[in-house]
Enzyme design. Structure first.
Site, PDB file in Angstrom:
ATOM      1  CB  SER A 110      43.436  27.527 -32.651  1.00 60.59           C
ATOM      2  OG  SER A 110      43.510  26.713 -31.509  1.00 60.59           O
ATOM      3  CG  ASP A 149      39.972  27.006 -30.817  1.00 63.67           C
ATOM      4  OD1 ASP A 149      40.026  27.427 -31.982  1.00 63.67           O
ATOM      5  OD2 ASP A 149      40.824  26.233 -30.342  1.00 63.67           O
TER       6      ASP A 149
END
Length: 255
Positions: free
Chosen positions: A39, A152
């Protein structure tokens, strides 16, 4: 010769603290043998491994409103496209398009929505795994890559130590920018959603923190929200100052 292996967590705007950590490590002249990022930690690690000084990465980030660059998708997979972000990242990275071109070995982690598992990338094209690692579910449309629907990586692994543990010369340092504020107030529905996601994602880091030989988790980050990008310079400074305060432990780790 022993080197540091850095696992950089996600954390939204709090991930800017990673840049301060990297700036301090450079100043302390500590060798970094490998990076693993997810991320916001993926973004920091990619640009650092591509040779950008941490303060230059901060300047690029603060000069760009990534949210404005996304355009609505309104599909059954998510609300926003990453098209403009991909173009921006490609432009800033220039000729660096492959993992093999990076100055530091790097692994990025994303989540396969269909298989329900973490997927690790360390070779081949750089941009698709980078975008996938940062694609917050529901908000952003999944990245279709290698026959997978990727989002993610922090969803299942927000402190990717696994790519570092098998390297005998690496001293594994976890850089976790997502600490839990146990005195938090939740006055709005939006804060409730933020808190719920924060707790859910944080749960998958507990065992991984224990696998680190040193954990860098600046306590001041408790007070920052995941979308507080305007406070980027403060976040950078927190990571920088905290890492300098841990200089003795870092040097001892490599001794």
């Amino acid at each position: 010769m022993a080197q540091l292996g850095l696992a950089l967590s996600g954390g939204g705007a709090r991930g800017i603290a990673h840049l301060g950590v990297l700036a301090a490590l450079d100043e302390l002249q500590l060798p970094i043998g490998r990076l693993a990022g997810v991320s916001s930690g993926a973004i920091a690690s990619v640009f650092y491994a591509a040779g950008f000084p941490p303060r230059e990465i901060l300047r690029l980030l603060l000069g760009t409103n990534l949210f404005r660059l996304t355009r609505p998708a309104f599909s059954r997979f998510g609300l926003l496209h990453f098209d403009a972000v991909e173009q921006l990242l490609a432009r800033q990275l220039g000729s660096i398009t492959q993992f093999e071109q990076l100055s530091n070995p790097l692994t990025l982690v994303a989540t396969d929505l269909i298989a329900g598992e973490s997927v690790y990338f360390s070779t081949g094209p750089l941009l698709p795994p980078l975008l996938a690692s940062s694609a917050v579910p529901i908000i952003y449309r999944p990245v279709e890559y290698q026959g997978r629907q990727l989002v993610d990586g922090g969803l299942l692994n927000n402190l990717p130590v696994e790519p570092l543990l098998s390297q005998p010369d690496l001293r594994v340092v976890g850089v976790h920018c997502n600490p839990i504020n146990r005195e938090a107030r939740i006055p709005t529905f939006r804060r409730l959603i933020e808190r719920t996601l924060h707790l859910a994602i944080n749960a998958n880091t507990t065992a991984r923190k224990a696998q680190c030989q040193l954990l860098l988790e600046p306590p001041e980050l408790y007070h920052f929200r995941p979308l507080g990008y305007k406070r980027g310079p403060e976040l950078f400074d927190i990571g920088y100052r905290y890492t300098l305060s841990q200089a003795e432990a870092l040097h001892a780790l490599l001794a």
